[in-house]
Structure formats: structure tokens, C-alpha cells
Design a protein around this motif. Structure first.
Motif, PDB file in Angstrom:
ATOM      1  N   PRO A 157     -52.983  37.154  77.100  1.00 12.89           N
ATOM      2  CA  PRO A 157     -53.916  38.024  77.814  1.00 12.89           C
ATOM      3  C   PRO A 157     -54.205  39.263  76.975  1.00 12.89           C
ATOM      4  CG  PRO A 157     -52.098  37.346  79.240  1.00 12.89           C
ATOM      5  CD  PRO A 157     -51.732  36.941  77.862  1.00 12.89           C
ATOM      6  N   PHE A 158     -55.435  39.756  77.070  1.00 11.07           N
ATOM      7  CA  PHE A 158     -55.816  40.913  76.253  1.00 11.07           C
ATOM      8  C   PHE A 158     -54.882  42.088  76.479  1.00 11.07           C
ATOM      9  CE2 PHE A 158     -58.201  44.807  75.426  1.00 11.07           C
ATOM     10  CZ  PHE A 158     -58.694  44.545  74.154  1.00 11.07           C
ATOM     11  N   ALA A 159     -54.542  42.375  77.737  1.00 10.15           N
ATOM     12  CA  ALA A 159     -53.691  43.531  78.043  1.00 10.15           C
ATOM     13  C   ALA A 159     -52.320  43.405  77.399  1.00 10.15           C
ATOM     14  CB  ALA A 159     -53.569  43.696  79.557  1.00 10.15           C
ATOM     15  N   GLN A 160     -51.832  42.196  77.268  1.00 10.20           N
ATOM     16  CA  GLN A 160     -50.536  41.984  76.624  1.00 10.20           C
ATOM     17  C   GLN A 160     -50.640  42.131  75.117  1.00 10.20           C
ATOM     18  OE1 GLN A 160     -48.796  38.154  77.500  1.00 10.20           O
ATOM     19  NE2 GLN A 160     -47.170  38.396  75.980  1.00 10.20           N
ATOM     20  N   ALA A 161     -51.749  41.678  74.552  1.00  6.95           N
ATOM     21  CA  ALA A 161     -51.911  41.708  73.103  1.00  6.95           C
ATOM     22  C   ALA A 161     -52.155  43.108  72.569  1.00  6.95           C
ATOM     23  CB  ALA A 161     -53.066  40.792  72.700  1.00  6.95           C
ATOM     24  N   VAL A 162     -52.885  43.923  73.340  1.00  8.46           N
ATOM     25  CA  VAL A 162     -53.391  45.184  72.811  1.00  8.46           C
ATOM     26  C   VAL A 162     -52.330  46.276  72.735  1.00  8.46           C
ATOM     27  CG1 VAL A 162     -54.188  46.053  75.040  1.00  8.46           C
ATOM     28  CG2 VAL A 162     -55.315  46.806  72.964  1.00  8.46           C
ATOM     29  N   VAL A 163     -51.408  46.319  73.684  1.00  4.86           N
ATOM     30  CA  VAL A 163     -50.460  47.429  73.771  1.00  4.86           C
ATOM     31  C   VAL A 163     -49.261  47.142  72.880  1.00  4.86           C
ATOM     32  CG1 VAL A 163     -48.970  48.790  75.284  1.00  4.86           C
ATOM     33  CG2 VAL A 163     -51.202  48.010  76.102  1.00  4.86           C
ATOM     34  N   GLY A 164     -49.051  48.002  71.881  1.00  3.27           N
ATOM     35  CA  GLY A 164     -47.930  47.830  70.976  1.00  3.27           C
ATOM     36  C   GLY A 164     -48.361  47.639  69.544  1.00  3.27           C
ATOM     37  N   GLY A 165     -47.418  47.278  68.688  1.00  2.00           N
ATOM     38  CA  GLY A 165     -47.685  47.198  67.259  1.00  2.00           C
ATOM     39  C   GLY A 165     -48.424  45.967  66.805  1.00  2.00           C
ATOM     40  N   ARG A 166     -48.395  44.879  67.593  1.00  2.20           N
ATOM     41  CA  ARG A 166     -49.006  43.624  67.183  1.00  2.20           C
ATOM     42  C   ARG A 166     -50.488  43.775  66.855  1.00  2.20           C
ATOM     43  NH1 ARG A 166     -47.652  38.176  68.465  1.00  2.20           N
ATOM     44  NH2 ARG A 166     -45.956  39.039  69.716  1.00  2.20           N
ATOM     45  N   SER A 167     -51.180  44.642  67.560  1.00  4.52           N
ATOM     46  CA  SER A 167     -52.634  44.751  67.429  1.00  4.52           C
ATOM     47  C   SER A 167     -53.085  45.737  66.361  1.00  4.52           C
ATOM     48  CB  SER A 167     -53.233  45.171  68.772  1.00  4.52           C
ATOM     49  OG  SER A 167     -52.797  46.478  69.135  1.00  4.52           O
ATOM     50  N   VAL A 168     -52.169  46.418  65.705  1.00  6.41           N
ATOM     51  CA  VAL A 168     -52.531  47.505  64.787  1.00  6.41           C
ATOM     52  C   VAL A 168     -52.904  46.958  63.411  1.00  6.41           C
ATOM     53  CG1 VAL A 168     -51.783  49.655  63.690  1.00  6.41           C
ATOM     54  CG2 VAL A 168     -51.032  49.112  66.026  1.00  6.41           C
ATOM     55  N   GLY A 169     -54.118  47.281  62.970  1.00  4.24           N
ATOM     56  CA  GLY A 169     -54.544  46.955  61.617  1.00  4.24           C
ATOM     57  C   GLY A 169     -54.413  48.161  60.706  1.00  4.24           C
ATOM     58  N   VAL A 170     -54.550  47.945  59.406  1.00 11.73           N
ATOM     59  CA  VAL A 170     -54.455  49.040  58.439  1.00 11.73           C
ATOM     60  C   VAL A 170     -55.631  49.977  58.656  1.00 11.73           C
ATOM     61  CG1 VAL A 170     -54.263  49.661  56.012  1.00 11.73           C
ATOM     62  CG2 VAL A 170     -53.432  47.425  56.795  1.00 11.73           C
ATOM     63  N   PRO A 171     -55.398  51.248  59.014  1.00 12.20           N
ATOM     64  CA  PRO A 171     -56.517  52.170  59.246  1.00 12.20           C
ATOM     65  C   PRO A 171     -57.332  52.380  57.980  1.00 12.20           C
ATOM     66  CG  PRO A 171     -54.453  53.057  60.121  1.00 12.20           C
ATOM     67  CD  PRO A 171     -54.094  51.880  59.270  1.00 12.20           C
ATOM     68  N   GLY A 172     -58.669  52.514  58.149  1.00  6.50           N
ATOM     69  CA  GLY A 172     -59.517  52.611  56.969  1.00  6.50           C
ATOM     70  C   GLY A 172     -60.390  53.835  56.865  1.00  6.50           C
ATOM     71  N   VAL A 173     -60.490  54.634  57.942  1.00  6.73           N
ATOM     72  CA  VAL A 173     -61.506  55.683  57.948  1.00  6.73           C
ATOM     73  C   VAL A 173     -61.213  56.781  56.932  1.00  6.73           C
ATOM     74  CG1 VAL A 173     -60.458  57.041  59.822  1.00  6.73           C
ATOM     75  CG2 VAL A 173     -62.920  57.141  59.441  1.00  6.73           C
ATOM     76  N   VAL A 174     -59.959  57.151  56.724  1.00  8.19           N
ATOM     77  CA  VAL A 174     -59.646  58.238  55.790  1.00  8.19           C
ATOM     78  C   VAL A 174     -60.023  57.837  54.370  1.00  8.19           C
ATOM     79  CG1 VAL A 174     -57.814  59.661  54.810  1.00  8.19           C
ATOM     80  CG2 VAL A 174     -57.827  59.181  57.273  1.00  8.19           C
ATOM     81  N   ALA A 175     -59.636  56.641  53.959  1.00  5.73           N
ATOM     82  CA  ALA A 175     -59.970  56.182  52.607  1.00  5.73           C
ATOM     83  C   ALA A 175     -61.472  56.041  52.423  1.00  5.73           C
ATOM     84  CB  ALA A 175     -59.276  54.847  52.332  1.00  5.73           C
ATOM     85  N   MET A 176     -62.155  55.548  53.448  1.00  2.55           N
ATOM     86  CA  MET A 176     -63.609  55.381  53.338  1.00  2.55           C
ATOM     87  C   MET A 176     -64.313  56.726  53.207  1.00  2.55           C
ATOM     88  SD  MET A 176     -66.615  55.749  55.194  1.00  2.55           S
ATOM     89  CE  MET A 176     -66.243  55.626  56.934  1.00  2.55           C
ATOM     90  N   LEU A 177     -63.917  57.693  54.028  1.00  2.65           N
ATOM     91  CA  LEU A 177     -64.559  59.005  53.949  1.00  2.65           C
ATOM     92  C   LEU A 177     -64.295  59.672  52.606  1.00  2.65           C
ATOM     93  CD1 LEU A 177     -63.937  60.380  57.549  1.00  2.65           C
ATOM     94  CD2 LEU A 177     -66.117  59.658  56.561  1.00  2.65           C
ATOM     95  N   GLU A 178     -63.112  59.485  52.057  1.00  2.00           N
ATOM     96  CA  GLU A 178     -62.828  60.038  50.737  1.00  2.00           C
ATOM     97  C   GLU A 178     -63.740  59.402  49.687  1.00  2.00           C
ATOM     98  OE1 GLU A 178     -58.768  61.158  48.549  1.00  2.00           O
ATOM     99  OE2 GLU A 178     -59.156  59.005  48.544  1.00  2.00           O
TER     100      GLU A 178
END
Length: 621
Positions: A157-178
């Protein structure tokens, strides 16, 4: 020269949309306008002006204009963020400089939607060329295609998948803005972080919209010590509207990034804290590692520019965004439907036009589900994404639209595929923010930025500082298909794979005059898969139908993701719903909470629009 509007009597005459009577406004709108008037302190640069192509009272609506700014303008989702961007422009900064400053303040004041823990797509115009900077999150190297499958092979279920570390991808906005700043920045990198650092240290007031989002998510936020201590008071309730909130942890992280660049985020204590929180979640740990963070690289992709209505060239983001392709497929099919009829009657979209639009959208979303994914992993039909926008192909798709709704469309055949692919089932998408900026030299940015769901993964990182506050981490991996293949074993284009970037609906858009190449418009929206529809609505009813941007944004929202026809709750008369149902539509009313930000060139300057459904504003001079 236009008569200048000065604060007070003249401004009241020239800008009724800004200085409207508070008695007729919602509490949110009162707060937004009062705060804006206190922050900006500058008069509008010009009075009412007809935007490019405005037809006055077209379709029975009065010609209405918002604020017009002669030199520069910023449209963002929060007054403090917009003001930070304007401050950079006044100091001689570029549109990209302003976008960096806006994003850092949004991390603080609109943390549920975007921030340094997420990703973004930035479309830039430097006066010569359009560039597409991809800061989309990336799947960790250790994930498998079964990331979101339960032991019995069924999707979580989406609610189970989203909360916690499993759903976290490598953040990209800081590198892109630089990377974007390295090419187009005019001010020192560290200067762009100072407004957000100051606000984080001195404090900002909890807004009505932020308070409402906290109320809706307080139970989940309360389960994590870092977020509970920051967002909730001693009684366990979210801080009230107006409560001064400081964020010393974020201030420390931003100061480090401003001083040492993006490396301060992707290496060292900030990276270590992100990994610890992702891997250490007790109920739903994730796969993110220090090597994943250290290895992230933003990408510069080739934008897709598409002719529209002969007069315009619409430029948008290529895959992994599905936004531009679906947006221009929808408008391209709609343009080829003679039965669409008049778009507006008595200030509302007509049933005939809504039928034509949503049928076109069904066709576009069917192709989106079948074909679009990370281009580094997924080949385009016919090896060219523009095959989905080929005029002959759009004409064949338009021929499928009849007087009755097809309800669910099937993907077309725009070009040969190297392997059979399965369509992806529609999944929830939420969150996101959009920024539109034009600087004094005519350079422009359209940036859509997100942590995916509202409050992302619900994990908050303090960057290893041990201080209160911090920033929210994304749940972007839930934008992948939970199911990697169909019953016949055909793979889903947008399935999870190591190092892959999930498909997005973000649609940052720049529009040009096809005759002379002049920039006409920068726009975009938050709202998950609805982003495509909110952006299409605004584009169609401004440049396509002659409304000023604010009335176009204010129109009720509508959508179809190749399923039910969705209409903004309480905004359409019962007769419209009934007519659509008689034509075979399954009609559902929904919130459709957009947050469009747009700037449109006029003879006197840039006319702005900010969506009244959120707290966005347009500022400039």
C-alpha cells in the motif's frame, strides 16, 4: 511610458486585485496579501495592461489584469521566498541566482512541498538558448525491481511504502542548482543562502497553509523524535498560525553549503546523517548509502520545444519528466477536435469543451503510462520522444475521440519499440512547488521542485548538527511503478532499477513567440499528476483563449489520468456534471489543489499570477 502606480490612492485604482476588500477574502488570502504588502514595499510598475493576445472580454469574461512589473518579477509559493528572489534580482543577480535563493527559503517555510532533501527540474532561458537542468532524485545502487513488493508478490500500500527510509532517493536539487549557477550565476554562491539563513535564525511565522498541512499529518510526524520536537508543541498539537518558528539546524546546513558548495551536502556530516536516518528507520529502512550521495550527478538534458497554434513555441522538460509530452499531446489532440466548441460560458469551462479536453488527456496519459521513463534506461518510441508529438500521430489519436467518452484509452503506436512494454498503473503523486522568474536582462527560469508526497518520507534530517529543526527527506522512489512487470513478463518502463530516476509529472514551461523568438511566458504548477492539467489549463486559457493569467489560474480545475473525469469540488454546476455523465464519463469531484505560478509578457512588462489555492505571490518592480 505607463503611469506609475504609487502605494496608496493610485495603487488602489491600478491594482484592485492586490488591494481588494478583506471582507470578501478567505483568512488565507488576507494573510497572504497583508504579508505581501508589508514585505514588498514597492509599487506596481504599471497599471492595467493587456497581455500578448488578450482579447478583452473574450468568451464573456472581462479583461482582468494582475500586477505588472516592468523590469523583473518573481512568482513563488510563499511571500518570504518570493521576496528573497526579488532581493537577489535587485542586487544584479540572474534568474538562476534568484531561483537558488527562493529554493532555500522554501526549504524553510514550505518544507512539506520541496527543499534540499528533494529534487527539481529547472528550465533556463539566458536570452539565447533554453537549457534543461535535471536535479531529479536517483534510486540507490542497492535497490531491486521488487523494492515495493510484499513477500507474496503483491504491491505494498502507498501509505506503507512512503513513510520511512525505503522511499528515499538521492536528493538532487542542491547539486543541480550549483551546476546551473556555475553557468548562469552572477552573484556569489554564498550570498544566495543568506536570506534563508537569516530567516532560519531569526524565525518566521507559521502560515495558515503550513498549519493546515501539519494538522493533516501530525500523527505521522509525531512518531519521529526530530520532526515531533520541531513541528509540535508541548501539548502534541501543531504550532498555531503566527507562531514564530526558528530552525537552527537548517541554518547550519545552509551556511555549510553556501561556504563549501554542494559537497557539504553530499559528503561529511550532512550526508552521514541522511544515511543514518534512512537506514535506521525501525519499521521501513531504506538502501541509501554514502556512496550513492557522493556519486550523484545532475544532468543537462535537451529540452523539447513544440510548435503550438502556429504562433507559439512551447518548451518543456524531456523524460524522465512526462510533463511536456503529456501536456502537448493533450493540447495537440484538442486542437484537432472540431467538436470541442466554445471553451467558456458564463466564466466556466463548458461541458463540450471538458469532454474534448479530458478525452485528449486520456489518450496522452495512456501513452505516458506505456512509454515514459528515465531515458538512460528506457528507449523512446522510434528512438525519439518527439514521435509522441508528431502531427500525423496526433491526428490519428484525435480521430479516436467521439461524442461518448472512451473512459479508458489505450496507448498508441508512435514508433517501433525495441521490446514490448507494459503500461504502468496510475499511482498517487502529491506535494511539489513551482517558481517562475524573469530578471532585468530578460533571462528567465521555470523551476518545479519537490519532495514528492506532502512531507515526503516524513523523515527529518538535522544534518548531524544535533540542533532543533532541519529539512525533510523525499519519498521520490514511490514515483516508480510498484509492480515491475505485467502478467506476461513485459517490463514496465518506469520500474525501479539501481541508479534510475523515477518518472515525473513536473512541467516547468517556457513559451516563445514563434515569429521572433521573444519569451512570452514562464509557468508551472505543483500537484502530482495534476500538474500536467493545471499547466495545460493556464497555457490554454491565456495564450490560447485570451485571458489574463490570473483569471486563467482562478478557473476551476479539471483532469483525467485515463480514468474518471475529475472536477474541482464545488466549482462546477450540477448541470455540467450531469451532461458529462450522459456522455459516458465517470465524474468525480476532488480537491485538485493546484499552486500555479505564471508570468506573462505584456507591452508594459511582466504580468503575474499566483494560485489563490495556496500562499503564492508575485513580486517585482
Amino acid at each position: 511610458m505607463p503611469r506609475p502606480c504609487v502605494k496608496g490612492m493610485a495603487a488602489m485604482a491600478c491594482a484592485p486585485a492586490v488591494f481588494a476588500s478583506k471582507s470578501s477574502l478567505s483568512r488565507l488570502e488576507v494573510w497572504r496579501r497583508v504579508l505581501l504588502s508589508g514585505l514588498v514595499g514597492v509599487a506596481l510598475a504599471g497599471c492595467s495592461a493587456l497581455p500578448f493576445g488578450l482579447k478583452g472580454g473574450a468568451f464573456g469574461l472581462p479583461a482582468s489584469s494582475g500586477p505588472v512589473f516592468g523590469r523583473m518579477a518573481v512568482a513563488a509559493a510563499h511571500p518570504l521566498a518570493a521576496q528573497a528572489g526579488l532581493q537577489m534580482l535587485r542586487e544584479g543577480g540572474s534568474a538562476v541566482d534568484a531561483a537558488v535563493a527562493v529554493q532555500m527559503v522554501l526549504t524553510l517555510v514550505e518544507p512539506q512541498a520541496s527543499g534540499i532533501g528533494g529534487g527539481a527540474f529547472l528550465l533556463s532561458w539566458d536570452g539565447t538558448k533554453v537549457q534543461a537542468f535535471d536535479g531529479r532524485e536517483m534510486a540507490p545502487g542497492a535497490v531491486t525491481e521488487n523494492l515495493f513488493l510484499r513477500p507474496d508478490g503483491t504491491p505494498m500500500p502507498f501509505a506503507q511504502a512512503v513513510v520511512g527510509g525505503r522511499s528515499v532517493g538521492v536528493p538532487g536539487v542542491v547539486a543541480m542548482l550549483e551546476a546551473a549557477h556555475r553557468q548562469h550565476g552572477r552573484l556569489p554562491w554564498a550570498r544566495l543562502f543568506e536570506p534563508a539563513i537569516r530567516l532560519a535564525e531569526e524565525g518566521f511565522s507559521v502560515s495558515p497553509y503550513l498549519h493546515r498541512q501539519l494538522l493533516q499529518e501530525k500523527a505521522t510526524l509525531a512518531t519521529r523524535p526530530q520532526s515531533a520536537a520541531y513541528w509540535l508543541g508541548p501539548d502534541g498539537e501543531p504550532w498555531p498560525v503566527g507562531h514564530p518558528l526558528r530552525n537552527p539546524a537548517l541554518a547550519q546546513v545552509l551556511r555549510a553549503i553556501g561556504r563549501d558548495g554542494a559537497a557539504a551536502f553530499y559528503e561529511g556530516p550532512v550526508a552521514a546523517d541522511i544515511v543514518a536516518r534512512v537506514q535506521g528507520h525501525s519499521g521501513n529502512p531504506g538502501h541509501l548509502t554514502l556512496a550513492d550521495l557522493d556519486g550523484y550527478l545532475p544532468k543537462e538534458r535537451e529540452p523539447i520545444c513544440t510548435p503550438w497554434k502556429v504562433k507559439f513555441k512551447v518548451c518543456g522538460f524531456p523524460p524522465p519528466s512526462s510533463g511536456h509530452l503529456a501536456l502537448m499531446q493533450t493540447l495537440g489532440v484538442l486542437e484537432r477536435l472540431p467538436r470541442a466548441g466554445e471553451p467558456l460560458r458564463q466564466g466556466l469551462p463548458t461541458p463540450n469543451w471538458l469532454h474534448a479536453y479530458t478525452e485528449a488527456a486520456r489518450l496522452a496519459f495512456a501513452d505516458r503510462a506505456a512509454y515514459v521513463g528515465d531515458p538512460d534506461y528506457v528507449p523512446a518510441p522510434g528512438n525519439d520522444w518527439r514521435s509522441l508529438l508528431d502531427p500525423a500521430y496526433l491526428a490519428r489519436r484525435a480521430a479516436l475521440v467521439g461524442p461518448q467518452s472512451m473512459r479508458t484509452a489505450k496507448p498508441g503506436n508512435p514508433g517501433p519499440l525495441p521490446q514490448a512494454q507494459a503500461p504502468m498503473a496510475e499511482q498517487s503523486e502529491f506535494g511539489t512547488s513551482h517558481v517562475s522568474i524573469v530578471d532585468a536582462q530578460g533571462r528567465a527560469v521555470a523551476m518545479t521542485t519537490t519532495i514528492e508526497a506532502v512531507w515526503g518520507s516524513r523523515l527529518m534530517s538535522d544534518g548531524g548538527s544535533g540542533l532543533p529543526g532541519g529539512f525533510m527527506l523525499n519519498n521520490q522512489l514511490t514515483d516508480f511503478s510498484f509492480v515491475p512487470s505485467d502478467a506476461q513478463g513485459h517490463p514496465v518502463a518506469n520500474r525501479v532499477q539501481p541508479g534510475k530516476r523515477p518518472r515525473s509529472s513536473m512541467s516547468p514551461t517556457l513559451v516563445f513567440d514563434a515569429r521572433d523568438g521573444a519569451l512570452l511566458m514562464t509557468l508551472g504548477a505543483p500537484g502530482g499528476a495534476g500538474i500536467i492539467h493545471y499547466t495545460a489549463k493556464t497555457l490554454f486559457f491565456t495564450l490560447g483563449a485570451g485571458l489574463a493569467p490570473q483569471p486563467a489560474v482562478d478557473l476551476p480545475n479539471f483532469a483525467s489520468m485515463n480514468g474518471p473525469t475529475l472536477l474541482e469540488r464545488g466549482r462546477f454546476p450540477p448541470a455540467t456534471l450531469q451532461t458529462l455523465r450522459e456522455r459516458g464519463h465517470e465524474v468525480n469531484e476532488a480537491a485538485l489543489d493546484s499552486g500555479i505560478q505564471a508570468l506573462l509578457r505584456t507591452p508594459r512588462g511582466w504580468m503575474g499570477a499566483a494560485d489563490p489555492r495556496r500562499e503564492g505571490v508575485v513580486v517585482g518592480e
